[in-house]
Design an enzyme around this catalytic site. Sequence first.
Site, PDB file in Angstrom:
ATOM      1  CG  ASN A   1      -2.489   0.512   1.107  1.00  0.00           C
ATOM      2  OD1 ASN A   1      -1.265   1.999   0.555  1.00  0.00           O
ATOM      3  ND2 ASN A   1      -2.429   1.402   1.594  1.00  0.00           N
TER       4      ASN A   1
ATOM      5  NE  ARG B   1      -5.468   3.047  -0.439  1.00  0.00           N
ATOM      6  CZ  ARG B   1      -5.450   3.658  -0.302  1.00  0.00           C
ATOM      7  NH1 ARG B   1      -4.754   4.386   0.422  1.00  0.00           N
ATOM      8  NH2 ARG B   1      -6.738   4.634   0.157  1.00  0.00           N
TER       9      ARG B   1
ATOM     10  CG  HIS C   1     -11.537   5.648   2.474  1.00  0.00           C
ATOM     11  ND1 HIS C   1     -12.218   7.142   2.444  1.00  0.00           N
ATOM     12  CD2 HIS C   1     -10.203   6.281   2.029  1.00  0.00           C
ATOM     13  CE1 HIS C   1     -11.044   8.276   2.474  1.00  0.00           C
ATOM     14  NE2 HIS C   1      -9.711   7.707   2.660  1.00  0.00           N
TER      15      HIS C   1
ATOM     16  CG  HIS D   1     -11.784   4.890   5.725  1.00  0.00           C
ATOM     17  ND1 HIS D   1     -11.367   3.741   6.530  1.00  0.00           N
ATOM     18  CD2 HIS D   1     -11.204   5.942   5.284  1.00  0.00           C
ATOM     19  CE1 HIS D   1      -9.927   3.898   5.938  1.00  0.00           C
ATOM     20  NE2 HIS D   1     -10.436   5.390   6.119  1.00  0.00           N
TER      21      HIS D   1
ATOM     22  N   GLY E   1     -10.533   9.071   8.439  1.00  0.00           N
ATOM     23  CA  GLY E   1      -9.224   9.553   9.566  1.00  0.00           C
ATOM     24  C   GLY E   1      -8.704  11.201   8.506  1.00  0.00           C
TER      25      GLY E   1
ATOM     26  NE  ARG F   1      -7.112  14.743   1.308  1.00  0.00           N
ATOM     27  CZ  ARG F   1      -7.462  13.140   1.120  1.00  0.00           C
ATOM     28  NH1 ARG F   1      -8.383  12.369   0.292  1.00  0.00           N
ATOM     29  NH2 ARG F   1      -6.541  12.195   1.980  1.00  0.00           N
TER      30      ARG F   1
ATOM     31  CG  PHE G   1      -9.357  14.284  14.586  1.00  0.00           C
ATOM     32  CD1 PHE G   1      -9.894  14.763  13.829  1.00  0.00           C
ATOM     33  CD2 PHE G   1      -9.430  14.001  16.147  1.00  0.00           C
ATOM     34  CE1 PHE G   1     -11.555  15.169  14.815  1.00  0.00           C
ATOM     35  CE2 PHE G   1     -10.524  13.983  16.463  1.00  0.00           C
ATOM     36  CZ  PHE G   1     -12.015  15.026  15.697  1.00  0.00           C
TER      37      PHE G   1
ATOM     38  N   GLY H   1      -8.752   5.802  11.557  1.00  0.00           N
ATOM     39  CA  GLY H   1      -8.243   5.895  12.757  1.00  0.00           C
ATOM     40  C   GLY H   1      -8.517   6.909  13.346  1.00  0.00           C
TER      41      GLY H   1
ATOM     42  CD  GLU I   1      -9.909   1.604  12.619  1.00  0.00           C
ATOM     43  OE1 GLU I   1      -8.784   0.741  14.203  1.00  0.00           O
ATOM     44  OE2 GLU I   1      -9.970   1.477  11.678  1.00  0.00           O
TER      45      GLU I   1
ATOM     46  CD  GLU J   1      -7.456   0.297   3.440  1.00  0.00           C
ATOM     47  OE1 GLU J   1      -8.231   1.601   3.321  1.00  0.00           O
ATOM     48  OE2 GLU J   1      -7.112   0.614   4.776  1.00  0.00           O
TER      49      GLU J   1
END
Length: 404
Positions: A10, A91, A182, A210, A212, A243, A286, A333, A336, A387
């Site tokens: 990945n 990936r 994703h 999802h 992260g 973003r 975060f 991340g 979870e 993944e």
Amino acid sequence: MLNQLVLVLNCGSSSLKFSIINPNNGKKILFGIVDSLLLPQSCVIWTNNSIQHKYVLKEKTSHIMALNFVFKKILKKEEKLFRSIVAIGHRVVHGGEKLKKSILIDKKVINYIEEASCFAPLHNPVNICGIKTTLNLLPNLSKKNVAVFDTAFHQTMPESSYLYAIPYFYYTDYNIRRYGAHGISHQYITYKTGKILNKSLVSLNIISCHLGNGASVAAICRGLCVDTSMGLTPLEGLVMGTRSGDIDPAIIFFMNNKLGISIQEIYKILTVDSGLLGLNGKSSDFRYAENKYYYDKNSKRSIDIFCHRLAKYISGYTSLMEGRLDAVVFTGGIGENSVLVRELTLSKLSLLGIKIDIKRNLQVRAGFCGFINLKGTMPILVIPSNEDLIIAQETISLINKINE
């Protein structure tokens, strides 16, 4: 079964994740990450036989240098394990309009991935770099490399979800449409949620979040994706680390015409200077904003806007569930691990019968899987994404078809 091992690669914009996995039982034999590529403090951390190793690399290590280290200094030293690799799964973020499912890699496929790079300029080029380097380093497996696309899972969306309200020829002539991202993670979450709820995929209706540094939501009805928040590129949708997510397109015209900012600079602003970083002015991580949420107004602002946007998407996607929602699922991340995000977001959704169990919410994190809703209310699940397992299974499935 050592004779059915898959090497999963990945290549991210600034990292390289790798694992050797048994697709039959999901066991990871060896796995690791090369982080902070092209930066001063790049290092590789890997685990083998439950023992963790760490090695500091040279400054500004490239993806090619990292791949060479992984193959020559880690994998080849595990000779028996290395010989048991039967295929390599890569990936790839964006397949464009031509690559709609996992596929064996050849020159034509590489060309198609390069064509789709305009839709994922931070990711597809390094995905191609990983593929080409691997083909050179392992020529004996050159015909057993498989590309698994993040856009593939979203190919089941109807026109009403994937088309933009612009002249139709921009889709037919230039492939401008919603592709999503994703997808590999959302695919795993769909599979895993079905197992946990003991429901067949054809009857499973969930909203998968999802979350992260990149973040997206997917509406999954009868086991198929019917809408997702990311668009032509991974810029659309939720607030992310750097973003912007959704904005009024006229902002771009204003910045260009009134403020004199070039299109190239606007692109940089929206992709690497916005999101949480733009809102708090300090960090895209975060955890930084979360730690300061209760006493720093900028950090609070960034998280409040993140959760506001997320709650809007979740509630909006309930309209696509054909009258029944089986679960809302958090992964990635942030999804979870952030107790705060889950609490703030779900508290906005009580009208949907969603009620969070504060104690459970505190407990289910750091790799744990479980329910965080009050008993008797809408199931809310936290599921660590996997993944690698999806990539390995897709890869071995294609390879086995060749050998039949």
